[in-house]
Scaffold this motif. Structure first.
Motif, PDB file in Angstrom:
ATOM      1  N   ALA A   1      41.028  37.080 -16.586  1.00 28.19           N
ATOM      2  CA  ALA A   1      40.007  38.027 -17.040  1.00 28.19           C
ATOM      3  C   ALA A   1      39.660  39.006 -15.922  1.00 28.19           C
ATOM      4  CB  ALA A   1      38.758  37.269 -17.483  1.00 28.19           C
TER       5      ALA A   1
ATOM      6  N   ASN B   1      31.314  42.390 -14.940  1.00 30.69           N
ATOM      7  CA  ASN B   1      32.083  41.291 -15.535  1.00 30.69           C
ATOM      8  C   ASN B   1      33.023  40.664 -14.515  1.00 30.69           C
ATOM      9  OD1 ASN B   1      30.775  42.001 -17.848  1.00 30.69           O
ATOM     10  ND2 ASN B   1      32.557  42.814 -18.914  1.00 30.69           N
TER      11      ASN B   1
ATOM     12  N   LYS C   1      39.308  46.064 -20.897  1.00 32.35           N
ATOM     13  CA  LYS C   1      38.001  45.406 -20.788  1.00 32.35           C
ATOM     14  C   LYS C   1      37.817  44.389 -21.911  1.00 32.35           C
ATOM     15  CE  LYS C   1      33.111  46.175 -21.430  1.00 32.35           C
ATOM     16  NZ  LYS C   1      32.085  47.105 -21.930  1.00 32.35           N
ATOM     17  N   GLU C   2      38.178  44.770 -23.123  1.00 30.40           N
ATOM     18  CA  GLU C   2      38.037  43.866 -24.262  1.00 30.40           C
ATOM     19  C   GLU C   2      38.943  42.638 -24.099  1.00 30.40           C
ATOM     20  OE1 GLU C   2      36.535  42.094 -27.386  1.00 30.40           O
ATOM     21  OE2 GLU C   2      35.747  43.954 -26.496  1.00 30.40           O
TER      22      GLU C   2
ATOM     23  N   SER D   1      30.316  48.232 -16.141  1.00 32.31           N
ATOM     24  CA  SER D   1      30.491  47.038 -16.972  1.00 32.31           C
ATOM     25  C   SER D   1      31.619  46.153 -16.452  1.00 32.31           C
ATOM     26  CB  SER D   1      30.781  47.468 -18.409  1.00 32.31           C
ATOM     27  OG  SER D   1      31.008  46.354 -19.225  1.00 32.31           O
ATOM     28  N   CYS D   2      32.735  46.779 -16.069  1.00 34.71           N
ATOM     29  CA  CYS D   2      33.885  46.000 -15.575  1.00 34.71           C
ATOM     30  C   CYS D   2      33.591  45.375 -14.215  1.00 34.71           C
ATOM     31  CB  CYS D   2      35.124  46.890 -15.502  1.00 34.71           C
ATOM     32  SG  CYS D   2      35.772  47.343 -17.118  1.00 34.71           S
TER      33      CYS D   2
ATOM     34  N   TYR E   1      39.816  43.205 -15.848  1.00 36.94           N
ATOM     35  CA  TYR E   1      38.724  44.112 -15.481  1.00 36.94           C
ATOM     36  C   TYR E   1      39.142  45.057 -14.350  1.00 36.94           C
ATOM     37  CZ  TYR E   1      35.796  40.972 -18.278  1.00 36.94           C
ATOM     38  OH  TYR E   1      35.260  40.228 -19.298  1.00 36.94           O
TER      39      TYR E   1
ATOM     40  N   ASN F   1      37.261  40.362 -21.760  1.00 43.40           N
ATOM     41  CA  ASN F   1      36.144  39.643 -22.392  1.00 43.40           C
ATOM     42  C   ASN F   1      36.632  38.424 -23.164  1.00 43.40           C
ATOM     43  OD1 ASN F   1      34.458  41.583 -21.371  1.00 43.40           O
ATOM     44  ND2 ASN F   1      34.212  42.709 -23.293  1.00 43.40           N
TER      45      ASN F   1
ATOM     46  N   PHE G   1      37.596  35.783 -20.721  1.00 38.97           N
ATOM     47  CA  PHE G   1      36.413  35.186 -20.088  1.00 38.97           C
ATOM     48  C   PHE G   1      35.783  34.146 -21.016  1.00 38.97           C
ATOM     49  CE2 PHE G   1      31.999  34.804 -18.877  1.00 38.97           C
ATOM     50  CZ  PHE G   1      32.044  34.814 -17.487  1.00 38.97           C
ATOM     51  N   LYS G   2      35.671  34.483 -22.288  1.00 42.76           N
ATOM     52  CA  LYS G   2      35.062  33.562 -23.250  1.00 42.76           C
ATOM     53  C   LYS G   2      35.867  32.279 -23.408  1.00 42.76           C
ATOM     54  CE  LYS G   2      32.801  37.229 -25.873  1.00 42.76           C
ATOM     55  NZ  LYS G   2      32.869  38.069 -27.091  1.00 42.76           N
TER      56      LYS G   2
END
Length: 571
Positions: free
Chosen positions: A401, A436, A386-387, A432-433, A405, A390, A393-394
């Motif tokens: 990404a 996202n 997940k991290e 959360s995943c 997920y 992230n 994604f950023k």
């Protein structure tokens, strides 16, 4: 030969025959195997088969195959009327083409190589009411048959143009595909035949002229010592498929090809997320070497697949390779260095260059699958993925990404038996995943994907504002304004002051106004056309009515004039 005379079998007559409920041999295959000395009827045909000697293997010939047999034909009283044993010359013929008594065709397809059997044939499957030399009309007859061998015959093009006789069977079930590389080319028939062959297979081809060199023939080729081929020639070609190199379309769009030069070990491939160690020599199309790793005493390259640590073509191909595999990769610019000029160790790579990598997979360590981890390790792996997602994604790498997920969710799927103390954390990770992942789908214009992921969240938390918000966005992009309005309404019920949802509601209202305008205009045009179309017959009706009234007036005037004339005449 005696067995060649009498009522024969034609392949076209085999299907739909009234006197056979099923193919002979079908009952034999489904029933226990015959023991030596046992006898059994083939279907309901009346043909009886008695096993005299077991054959080898499990294969049996089929209609169309060329079989070689010894036989002795006798009447029921033992009187012999034909035999190949007398002069020790076996008979070779093609099954199902009426070359022997019909019952023998049906009997031989139940036999294994080397088998001896005694077949008792009723008249309909023997020589019928006509009989033959040594066989009275309507006689039951017996044939002691030994199946020496057979050659499988294949009509490759189904038109008799290329007939393949298999002289020696190949290994396993691997055959070349259209992409695979096979050395040698003679005519179009060769390519068609090779695609039907297994490695090590030996065949004889009979090729009609239209699949060979046609009406023109072919000149001699002195380089290879090939003589000229006259026009309209039928070719006999003996062919062995010694080897072929598998070619794989790695990316599915014909932009990255992998030709396997040497097969790797086992069945496992590196896959995505594996730590791989490779050696390679990289060249441009003109043969210029621009990079080497792990050759000439150099250090091999180690990298993690699917992490953009190497060019995409090499990355994708490495994930398909086995340990010890050697392959030649052909990579288009889209999966190479693109339109940029790139400095490499040994040379510059010009823009839009096609690349060739000769690669060997020295070793790899696969990323552990979820089933290989304990519960705590699964949660840790999920949080890590997940991290990673992230971070991607950023940096705007939405597709990668999204894959992170998806992997994160795989580690904590609903099928896994987590403890009560872990369930809350696991549920939060999944949600959360999914959220996202939905954000990634929206960025990639995959609106159906976003709707699916948000719907998963709402199955667990039916008033999750983020899920409702993102699903409403996706619905609006797919013009499903009614569903979008429902989601926005639910989101505002859960969080009346949510600024982003209110802005989305404002955008939705603008879309609804525009949609209503379009619909109004559409209906206006529709009714206008309908009105215009209906006005034509109305105008026609009015004209006809006016003409009718006018004609009535004229008629009335004529009648008045006639009356006046009549009156004048009588004065």
């Amino acid at each position: 030969m005696g067995a060649e005379k009498g009522k024969g079998t034609n392949v076209s007559d085999i299907q739909g025959e009234d006197d056979l409920d099923e193919e002979p041999g079908e009952v034999i295959e489904s029933a226990p195997p015959l023991e030596v000395g046992q006898e059994r009827e083939l279907g309901s045909s009346g043909i009886k088969r008695k096993l005299l000697k077991n054959g080898i293997s499990w294969e049996t010939p089929e209609f169309g195959d060329e079989v070689t047999v010894h036989y002795v034909g006798t009447l029921l009283d033992g009187k012999k009327f034909c035999s190949t044993r007398d002069n020790d010359k076996p008979l070779t013929f093609k099954l199902g083409e009426g070359q022997v008594a019909k019952g023998l065709d049906h009997g031989i397809i139940t036999m294994k190589k080397g088998e001896c059997a005694l077949f008792t044939l009723p008249p309909d499957f023997g020589y019928g009411a006509e009989g033959r030399d040594g066989v009275p009309p309507d006689s039951l007859i017996q044939f002691e048959m030994e199946l020496l061998s057979w050659i499988t015959v294949v009509d490759i093009c189904k038109d008799g143009g290329i007939i393949k006789k298999i002289l020696e069977k190949g290994e396993r079930n691997e055959r070349p595909s259209d992409l695979d590389e096979v050395l040698g080319h003679l005519c179009s028939a060769l390519t068609k035949a090779i695609l039907t062959m297994k490695k090590g297979e030996k065949v004889k081809l009979i090729v009609q002229s239209k699949y060979a060199f046609g009406e023109k023939g072919r000149d001699a080729i002195a380089t290879y010592g090939f003589p000229a081929v006259p026009p309209n020639s039928v070719l006999n070609i003996e062919l062995e498929l010694v080897s072929f190199k598998s070619v794989i379309d790695v990316t599915g769009d014909s932009k990255v090809f992998k030709k396997i030069l040497k097969e790797g070990e086992g069945a496992l491939v590196a896959n995505e997320g594996a730590v791989v160690t490779i050696s390679y020599t990289a060249r441009l199309e003109d043969g210029t070497v621009f990079e080497k790793k792990g050759v000439d005493r150099g250090e091999p390259l180690e990298f993690i697949t699917d992490e953009e640590q190497v060019i995409p073509g090499l990355d994708r191909a490495a994930a398909t390779m086995k340990k010890g595999e050697q392959a030649l990769l052909t990579i288009s610019p889209e999966y190479g260095f693109g339109s940029d000029v790139t400095e490499r160790d040994l040379s510059v790579v010009p823009p839009c260059s096609n690349l060739a990598y000769e690669v060997e997979m020295l070793d790899f360590i696969k990323e552990k699958a979820p089933w290989e981890l304990n519960r705590r390790e699964k949660i840790d792996a999920s949080e890590k993925k997940k991290e990673e997602g992230n971070i991607l994604f950023k940096s705007g790498k939405y597709q990668r990404a999204g894959k992170k997920y998806d992997k994160a969710v795989d580690y904590v799927s609903e099928d896994e038996p987590f403890g009560d103390d872990e369930q809350k954390l696991v549920k939060a990770l999944r949600i959360s995943c999914w959220l996202n992942g939905a954000a990634c789908s929206l960025k990639l214009n995959d609106f159906q994907g976003a709707i699916k992921l948000c719907s998963k969240v709402l199955e667990f938390e039916f008033h999750n504002v983020k899920a409702l918000y993102r699903r409403a966005q996706a619905y609006m992009e797919t013009s499903d304004l009614v569903s979008a309005e429902l989601d926005i309404k639910k989101a505002l019920e859960a969080d009346p002051q949510n600024r982003e949802v209110k802005l989305l509601q404002k955008t939705l209202r603008q879309l609804q106004v525009e949609s209503n305008k379009r619909n109004a205009k559409l209906f206006t045009n529709m009714f206008s056309r309908m009105s215009k179309d209906s006005s034509v017959p109305m105008k026609k009706l009015k004209v006809e009515k006016a003409e009718h009234e006018k004609s009535e007036e004229v008629l009335a005037m004529e009648m008045e004039c006639a009356a006046d004339s009549s009156a004048i005449g009588t004065i």
